[in-house]
Design an enzyme around this catalytic site. Structure first.
Site, mmCIF file in Angstrom:
data_model
loop_
_atom_site.group_PDB
_atom_site.id
_atom_site.type_symbol
_atom_site.label_atom_id
_atom_site.label_comp_id
_atom_site.label_asym_id
_atom_site.label_seq_id
_atom_site.Cartn_x
_atom_site.Cartn_y
_atom_site.Cartn_z
ATOM 1 N N HIS A 32 46.338 75.932 29.285
ATOM 2 C CA HIS A 32 47.237 74.839 28.906
ATOM 3 C C HIS A 32 47.577 74.934 27.423
ATOM 4 O O HIS A 32 46.699 75.143 26.596
ATOM 5 C CB HIS A 32 46.583 73.485 29.186
ATOM 6 C CG HIS A 32 46.580 73.112 30.643
ATOM 7 N ND1 HIS A 32 46.331 71.843 31.088
ATOM 8 C CD2 HIS A 32 46.828 73.857 31.752
ATOM 9 C CE1 HIS A 32 46.419 71.814 32.407
ATOM 10 N NE2 HIS A 32 46.707 73.034 32.837
ATOM 11 N N PRO A 50 32.955 61.490 26.909
ATOM 12 C CA PRO A 50 33.746 62.621 27.420
ATOM 13 C C PRO A 50 35.182 62.715 26.919
ATOM 14 O O PRO A 50 35.834 63.738 27.140
ATOM 15 C CB PRO A 50 33.742 62.381 28.941
ATOM 16 C CG PRO A 50 33.490 60.928 29.107
ATOM 17 C CD PRO A 50 32.640 60.513 27.953
ATOM 18 N N TYR A 68 40.743 69.409 19.266
ATOM 19 C CA TYR A 68 40.711 69.486 20.733
ATOM 20 C C TYR A 68 40.633 70.947 21.190
ATOM 21 O O TYR A 68 39.805 71.298 22.040
ATOM 22 C CB TYR A 68 41.946 68.807 21.322
ATOM 23 C CG TYR A 68 41.837 68.553 22.816
ATOM 24 C CD1 TYR A 68 41.631 67.270 23.306
ATOM 25 C CD2 TYR A 68 41.940 69.584 23.745
ATOM 26 C CE1 TYR A 68 41.522 67.016 24.662
ATOM 27 C CE2 TYR A 68 41.835 69.354 25.104
ATOM 28 C CZ TYR A 68 41.627 68.069 25.554
ATOM 29 O OH TYR A 68 41.517 67.833 26.900
HETATM 30 P P1 FAD Z 1 22.878 70.088 31.541
HETATM 31 O O1 FAD Z 1 24.121 70.564 32.189
HETATM 32 O O2 FAD Z 1 22.498 68.665 31.712
HETATM 33 O O3 FAD Z 1 21.707 71.018 32.033
HETATM 34 C C1 FAD Z 1 20.348 70.702 31.821
HETATM 35 C C2 FAD Z 1 19.536 71.227 32.951
HETATM 36 O O4 FAD Z 1 18.156 70.969 32.708
HETATM 37 C C3 FAD Z 1 19.870 70.548 34.273
HETATM 38 O O5 FAD Z 1 20.161 71.519 35.244
HETATM 39 C C4 FAD Z 1 18.639 69.731 34.595
HETATM 40 O O6 FAD Z 1 18.428 69.623 35.985
HETATM 41 C C5 FAD Z 1 17.555 70.557 33.914
HETATM 42 N N1 FAD Z 1 16.338 69.809 33.625
HETATM 43 C C6 FAD Z 1 16.190 68.499 33.327
HETATM 44 N N2 FAD Z 1 14.901 68.187 33.178
HETATM 45 C C7 FAD Z 1 14.211 69.325 33.366
HETATM 46 C C8 FAD Z 1 12.821 69.629 33.335
HETATM 47 N N3 FAD Z 1 11.912 68.697 33.113
HETATM 48 N N4 FAD Z 1 12.452 70.904 33.567
HETATM 49 C C9 FAD Z 1 13.378 71.866 33.820
HETATM 50 N N5 FAD Z 1 14.704 71.617 33.867
HETATM 51 C C10 FAD Z 1 15.103 70.367 33.637
HETATM 52 N N6 FAD Z 1 31.538 66.813 29.432
HETATM 53 C C11 FAD Z 1 32.842 66.936 29.232
HETATM 54 O O7 FAD Z 1 33.220 67.584 28.260
HETATM 55 N N7 FAD Z 1 33.745 66.371 30.112
HETATM 56 C C12 FAD Z 1 33.334 65.676 31.220
HETATM 57 O O8 FAD Z 1 34.145 65.185 31.990
HETATM 58 C C13 FAD Z 1 31.977 65.516 31.439
HETATM 59 N N8 FAD Z 1 31.528 64.846 32.509
HETATM 60 C C14 FAD Z 1 30.177 64.689 32.678
HETATM 61 C C15 FAD Z 1 29.697 63.981 33.756
HETATM 62 C C16 FAD Z 1 28.313 63.776 33.908
HETATM 63 C C17 FAD Z 1 27.802 62.968 35.093
HETATM 64 C C18 FAD Z 1 27.413 64.313 32.959
HETATM 65 C C19 FAD Z 1 25.926 64.100 33.090
HETATM 66 C C20 FAD Z 1 27.912 65.068 31.911
HETATM 67 C C21 FAD Z 1 29.274 65.249 31.743
HETATM 68 N N9 FAD Z 1 29.789 65.980 30.673
HETATM 69 C C22 FAD Z 1 31.100 66.110 30.507
HETATM 70 C C23 FAD Z 1 28.935 66.630 29.712
HETATM 71 C C24 FAD Z 1 28.709 68.090 30.070
HETATM 72 O O9 FAD Z 1 28.653 68.235 31.452
HETATM 73 C C25 FAD Z 1 27.424 68.490 29.384
HETATM 74 O O10 FAD Z 1 27.644 68.376 28.000
HETATM 75 C C26 FAD Z 1 26.938 69.889 29.741
HETATM 76 O O11 FAD Z 1 26.530 69.924 31.078
HETATM 77 C C27 FAD Z 1 25.784 70.276 28.829
HETATM 78 O O12 FAD Z 1 25.119 71.390 29.325
HETATM 79 P P2 FAD Z 1 23.562 71.543 29.153
HETATM 80 O O13 FAD Z 1 23.223 72.850 29.795
HETATM 81 O O14 FAD Z 1 23.183 71.289 27.759
HETATM 82 O O15 FAD Z 1 22.929 70.343 29.974
HETATM 83 C C1 DHB Z 2 38.092 66.389 31.963
HETATM 84 C C2 DHB Z 2 37.063 65.719 31.370
HETATM 85 C C3 DHB Z 2 37.199 65.263 30.091
HETATM 86 O O1 DHB Z 2 36.196 64.633 29.494
HETATM 87 C C4 DHB Z 2 38.379 65.429 29.405
HETATM 88 O O2 DHB Z 2 38.504 64.922 28.153
HETATM 89 C C5 DHB Z 2 39.400 66.107 29.985
HETATM 90 C C6 DHB Z 2 39.257 66.588 31.288
HETATM 91 C C7 DHB Z 2 37.931 66.888 33.340
HETATM 92 O O3 DHB Z 2 36.889 66.613 33.955
HETATM 93 O O4 DHB Z 2 38.849 67.538 33.854
#
Ligand code: FAD
Ligand code: DHB
Length: 389
Positions: A72, A292, A382
């Site tokens: 995009h 988000p 962004y």
């Molecule tokens: P995570 O993806 O949370 O991975 C952490 C992992 O550690 C998980 O798999 C978990 O199961 C594991 N874990 C937890 N505890 C333990 C333990 N005790 N032992 C071993 N493993 C463990 N970001 C955006 O930019 N846009 C969005 O729309 C958006 N929507 C989201 C919706 C939700 C419901 C959530 C929770 C987050 C969202 N985010 C979004 C944020 C984005 O998904 C996260 O910033 C991203 O997943 C970060 O990655 P991570 O690997 O640091 O953490």
């Molecule tokens: C999406 C999530 C976001 O937080 C955003 O700013 C834009 C797009 C998405 O899930 O597609």
């Protein structure tokens, strides 16, 4: 068990770290509480910024992204009766890609499997031990119920906001802002009604039209905290989206479709510093959470890991501690930039019910959309700053 880096969490941060470490000749073992299927199916972020795409591509993870993702040039900013396109490529020379976190996760799982990466899914009782020493170790109960001990030179806490790593940094400084609204997100089997994302300010509350593919739309509505996603009928959801996104405005139409997933996501900003304690290093959501609105959560996790992988390779393979010693400060610089940007986007676009706030928001939106300087500021943040920012 013994490895060089014990990684807690098989989300994007943990798996990408294991991938980049392997490319640099460093071994790791990953432990994860959830199942592989659960981790791969979690619907979360959808936007990859320019440097995230470059990094994934340079790590050999770009094939499906390029084939199935969608580049995009920018976004639409909207408020009642007005929609403005911000062209990031014209403004900054950088674009973004629509490619779901589920797809990034699947690519990472496939790549790590192909390389024979050791990942223990469905573990419990994960405890970090002696992180201040030269011989830290992780204990856990494996899927079959056997107690395990994993010795390592370094532990990487990539276990998100609910994992144990965050609390293993004693006397950490924490910063938090909880917002008085949540996002109600839906996934729908319908072609997107827009070519690029629409971020809409509306007196009823914020709405966002995003997408996952040519046949799947992802949409969000601002709702009060504590909203039960089952308490809204499908018609109520589509009506609210149509109103807030401007159905009928200049002939634009929102196409409704079958809703296949719905959830409510509370919003907060959280930063913990330092991101290191002894031989424990934090990356991704384990160290920080952003609301988000700026699409930064996943991108920030990728940027942390880009820095951390280099630091750990130098530390473990070459016995050079300099990058590891500078990791927390280097990562925090970007963390705070993204924390500010996400807070700014959130507070500019979500209605609070206060008429003074509403006028300030509309004034800011008009300025961003009409001024080259305003638009470039949004675009630069962004589409994303370089990893080294
Ligand atoms: P995570 O993806 O949370 O991975 C952490 C992992 O550690 C998980 O798999 C978990 O199961 C594991 N874990 C937890 N505890 C333990 C333990 N005790 N032992 C071993 N493993 C463990 N970001 C955006 O930019 N846009 C969005 O729309 C958006 N929507 C989201 C919706 C939700 C419901 C959530 C929770 C987050 C969202 N985010 C979004 C944020 C984005 O998904 C996260 O910033 C991203 O997943 C970060 O990655 P991570 O690997 O640091 O953490
Ligand atoms: C999406 C999530 C976001 O937080 C955003 O700013 C834009 C797009 C998405 O899930 O597609």
């Amino acid at each position: 068990m013994r490895t060089q880096v014990a990684i807690i969490g098989a989300g994007p941060a943990g798996l990408l770290l294991s991938h980049l470490l392997a490319a640099g000749g460093v071994d790791s073992v990953v432990v994860e509480t959830r199942s592989e299927e659960y981790v791969a199916a979690r619907i979360r972020a959808g936007i990859l910024e320019h440097s995230s795409v470059e990094l994934l591509e340079s790590a050999g993870l770009g094939t499906r992204l390029r084939a199935e993702g969608d580049e995009h040039r920018g976004i639409y900013l909207q408020w009642p009766h007005e929609r403005h396109h911000l062209d990031f490529v014209d403004l900054t020379g950088r674009s973004v890609w629509v490619y779901g976190q589920t797809e990034v996760q699947k690519d990472l799982i496939a790549a790590r499997k192909a390389a024979g990466q050791e990942i223990h899914y469905e573990v419990s009782d994960v405890v970090l031990n002696e992180v201040e020493s030269e011989r830290p170790y992780v204990t856990f109960t494996d899927k079959s119920g056997n107690k395990q001990r994993l010795d390592a030179s370094v532990i990487a806490g990539c276990d998100g906001s609910f994992g144990p790593s965050r609390a293993a940094v004693p006397a950490a400084q924490t910063y938090e802002r909880v917002y008085p609204y949540s996002w109600f997100g839906i996934l729908a089997d319908v072609a997107p009604s827009t070519d690029e994302l629409i971020y809409a300010w509306h007196p009823d509350g914020f709405a966002l039209h995003s997408m996952r593919s040519a046949t799947v739309s992802r949409l969000y509505l601002q709702v009060p905290n504590g909203t039960d996603p089952q308490s809204w009928s499908d018609d109520q959801i589509w009506d609210a989206l149509a109103t807030r996104l401007g159905h009928g405005q200049d002939g634009w139409k929102l196409n409704p479709g079958k809703i296949t997933d719905r959830s409510v996501l509370p919003m907060r900003s959280y930063v913990q510093t330092p991101m290191r304690h002894g031989n424990l290093f934090l990356a991704g959501d384990a160290a920080h959470i952003v609301p988000p609105t700026g699409a930064k959560g996943l991108n920030l996790a990728i940027a942390d890991v880009a820095l951390l992988s280099k630091a750990l390779i130098a530390r473990v393979k070459e016995n050079d501690p300099r990058l590891a010693d500078g990791y927390s400060d280097a990562a925090q610089r970007r963390v705070w930039r993204c924390t500010h940007f996400s807070w700014w986007m959130t507070t500019m676009l979500h209605t609070s019910g206060d008429p003074f706030d509403a006028e300030l928001q509309l004034s800011q939106l008009r300025w961003v959309a009409s001024s080259q300087a305003g638009a470039t500021g949004l675009a630069e943040n962004y589409a994303g700053l370089p990893i080294s920012y």
